[in-house]
Design a protein around this motif. Structure first.
Motif, PDB file in Angstrom:
ATOM      1  N   UNK A 189      90.932   8.452 -68.724  1.00  0.00           N
ATOM      2  CA  UNK A 189      91.453   7.080 -68.760  1.00  0.00           C
ATOM      3  C   UNK A 189      92.738   6.984 -69.570  1.00  0.00           C
ATOM      4  N   UNK A 190      92.826   7.753 -70.642  1.00  0.00           N
ATOM      5  CA  UNK A 190      93.999   7.720 -71.530  1.00  0.00           C
ATOM      6  C   UNK A 190      95.110   8.655 -71.062  1.00  0.00           C
ATOM      7  N   UNK A 191      94.854   9.409 -69.993  1.00  0.00           N
ATOM      8  CA  UNK A 191      95.815  10.409 -69.510  1.00  0.00           C
ATOM      9  C   UNK A 191      96.153  11.397 -70.616  1.00  0.00           C
ATOM     10  N   UNK A 192      95.110  11.866 -71.294  1.00  0.00           N
ATOM     11  CA  UNK A 192      95.236  12.880 -72.340  1.00  0.00           C
ATOM     12  C   UNK A 192      94.692  14.213 -71.813  1.00  0.00           C
ATOM     13  N   UNK A 193      95.548  15.110 -71.352  1.00  0.00           N
ATOM     14  CA  UNK A 193      95.065  16.411 -70.889  1.00  0.00           C
ATOM     15  C   UNK A 193      94.338  17.160 -72.011  1.00  0.00           C
ATOM     16  N   UNK A 194      93.356  17.957 -71.625  1.00  0.00           N
ATOM     17  CA  UNK A 194      92.558  18.734 -72.571  1.00  0.00           C
ATOM     18  C   UNK A 194      92.868  20.212 -72.388  1.00  0.00           C
ATOM     19  N   UNK A 195      93.357  20.829 -73.431  1.00  0.00           N
ATOM     20  CA  UNK A 195      93.643  22.265 -73.438  1.00  0.00           C
ATOM     21  C   UNK A 195      92.396  22.979 -73.954  1.00  0.00           C
ATOM     22  N   UNK A 196      91.810  23.854 -73.138  1.00  0.00           N
ATOM     23  CA  UNK A 196      90.685  24.677 -73.591  1.00  0.00           C
ATOM     24  C   UNK A 196      91.242  25.988 -74.124  1.00  0.00           C
ATOM     25  N   UNK A 197      91.189  26.144 -75.435  1.00  0.00           N
ATOM     26  CA  UNK A 197      91.731  27.356 -76.050  1.00  0.00           C
ATOM     27  C   UNK A 197      90.628  28.392 -76.221  1.00  0.00           C
ATOM     28  N   UNK A 198      90.963  29.671 -76.124  1.00  0.00           N
ATOM     29  CA  UNK A 198      89.949  30.698 -76.383  1.00  0.00           C
ATOM     30  C   UNK A 198      89.376  30.602 -77.796  1.00  0.00           C
ATOM     31  N   UNK A 199      88.119  31.024 -77.935  1.00  0.00           N
ATOM     32  CA  UNK A 199      87.491  31.129 -79.240  1.00  0.00           C
ATOM     33  C   UNK A 199      86.629  32.394 -79.270  1.00  0.00           C
ATOM     34  N   UNK A 200      86.301  32.817 -80.457  1.00  0.00           N
ATOM     35  CA  UNK A 200      85.524  34.038 -80.601  1.00  0.00           C
ATOM     36  C   UNK A 200      84.127  33.831 -80.031  1.00  0.00           C
ATOM     37  N   UNK A 201      83.558  34.839 -79.350  1.00  0.00           N
ATOM     38  CA  UNK A 201      82.183  34.706 -78.858  1.00  0.00           C
ATOM     39  C   UNK A 201      81.202  34.473 -80.007  1.00  0.00           C
ATOM     40  N   UNK A 202      80.035  33.967 -79.666  1.00  0.00           N
ATOM     41  CA  UNK A 202      79.001  33.759 -80.671  1.00  0.00           C
ATOM     42  C   UNK A 202      78.636  35.082 -81.332  1.00  0.00           C
ATOM     43  N   UNK A 203      78.076  34.993 -82.521  1.00  0.00           N
ATOM     44  CA  UNK A 203      77.729  36.220 -83.249  1.00  0.00           C
ATOM     45  C   UNK A 203      76.752  37.098 -82.461  1.00  0.00           C
ATOM     46  N   UNK A 204      75.668  36.561 -81.857  1.00  0.00           N
ATOM     47  CA  UNK A 204      74.793  37.439 -81.067  1.00  0.00           C
ATOM     48  C   UNK A 204      75.528  38.144 -79.928  1.00  0.00           C
TER      49      UNK A 204
END
Length: 328
Positions: A155-170
């Motif tokens: 609705x706000x026309x705010x694109x969402x950037x999905x940045x990489x993150x480290x995998x979970x510890x397991x």
């Protein structure tokens, strides 16, 4: 020809300290990369020295994004406070350099309602989008608790950037360990794990039907699509199983923009153009972790079809983020 770089990192020292203070099971050891060479000095500067680095590269405008892991590992109270603080600092930097800087907001994803409120506040301050990660604790980004956030972003026309993150510890222990500590970390992050995590987060959002519910929502993936563009023949088979309205590759072409993230490789560009369209590609350098020089950038741009080159360098970013370029 104007040049906008959209994945350019900075750092809030108080946030880094908070992440480092977390127990090992909750922290993010990739913050070690911030301290290599002169990265930390460059991350802390969102003023004159950064502008000088942009001038040296030939970059006219940067979109600031907080370096990983953002506030995602923090409990809700700390996440709310540090997200607001980071956004206030970034907004002040943009106000000092309005012709050279814009910013992505940081959201307290541990508190979904607060994340929506902060997205709305940041949009009011002039932020052009937001940067998130694929997982908050053990909760994936596609969890229904975040659906209000996607509705608000659309609705706000705010694109969402999905940045990489480290995998979970397991996952790190199962798939990315067994070498020396730094090799384990590199394999789990920039060498492979980061990019798989971001691709899985994006794919889960598609399979969850996020874009059937929010067709105007726009997302951004770095690093030429985080491997996802190279596997469309297989992932398209998920559409029928998941009951989606369209093929996965159709959502990629209509709801995702793809950045270069400093990987100035003509082979990757050609493949991206085979999978998506020129108006879906964006320039970025992943500063300061990647630092392509002006000559390298200019040489890479010659590989882009001449008729569409200005879309890649600035036009697509202006259209997606509502940016009007002004003189320096």
């Amino acid at each position: 020809m104007a040049l906008i770089a959209i994945e350019e990192h900075w750092n809030l020292p108080a946030l880094t300290s908070a992440v480092k203070a977390l127990p090992e099971d909750y922290g993010d050891p990739s913050v070690l990369f911030d301290e290599m060479g002169d990265n930390l000095e460059r991350l802390h500067d969102i003023g004159d020295a950064r502008i000088a680095a942009m001038d040296a590269q030939g970059v006219d405008l940067q979109i600031l994004s907080l370096t990983p892991p953002g506030t995602h590992p923090l409990e809700p109270t700390r996440a709310r406070a540090l997200s607001e603080r980071a956004n206030d600092v970034a907004a002040e930097a943009v106000s000092r350099h309005p012709a050279r800087l814009r910013a992505f907001s940081t959201l307290p994803m541990a508190d979904p309602k607060a994340a929506v409120a902060e997205l709305e506040r940041a949009a009011g301050l002039g932020f052009v989008g937001t940067m998130v990660y694929g997982r908050t604790g053990e909760t994936p980004l596609d969890d229904p608790r975040y659906d209000d956030l996607f509705a608000a972003a659309a609705a706000l026309r705010q694109p969402i950037f999905i940045h990489p993150q480290i995998p979970s510890r397991p996952t790190r222990l199962a798939a990315y360990s067994g070498f020396d500590p730094m090799t384990d970390l590199a394999l789990a992050t920039f060498g492979w794990g980061w990019h798989v995590e971001a691709a899985v987060a994006a794919l889960r959002l598609i399979v969850r039907g996020t874009f059937d519910r929010h067709p105007d929502l726009q997302l951004v993936l770095g690093h030429w699509g985080e491997l996802l563009l190279f596997w469309t023949d297989r992932v398209d088979g998920l559409s029928r199983i998941a009951g989606l309205e369209r093929k996965v590759s159709d959502y990629i072409r209509s709801n995702f923009h793809i950045t270069s993230s400093g990987m100035l490789n003509p082979t990757l560009l050609r493949h991206a153009l085979d999978v998506t369209t020129p108006d879906r590609l964006l320039f970025s350098t992943d500063y300061p972790f990647q630092r392509p020089v002006r000559e390298g950038i200019e040489q890479f741009l010659t590989a882009f079809p001449a008729d569409d080159r200005e879309k890649f360098t600035a036009g697509n970013a202006c259209a997606l983020f509502g940016i009007s370029l002004t003189t320096k």
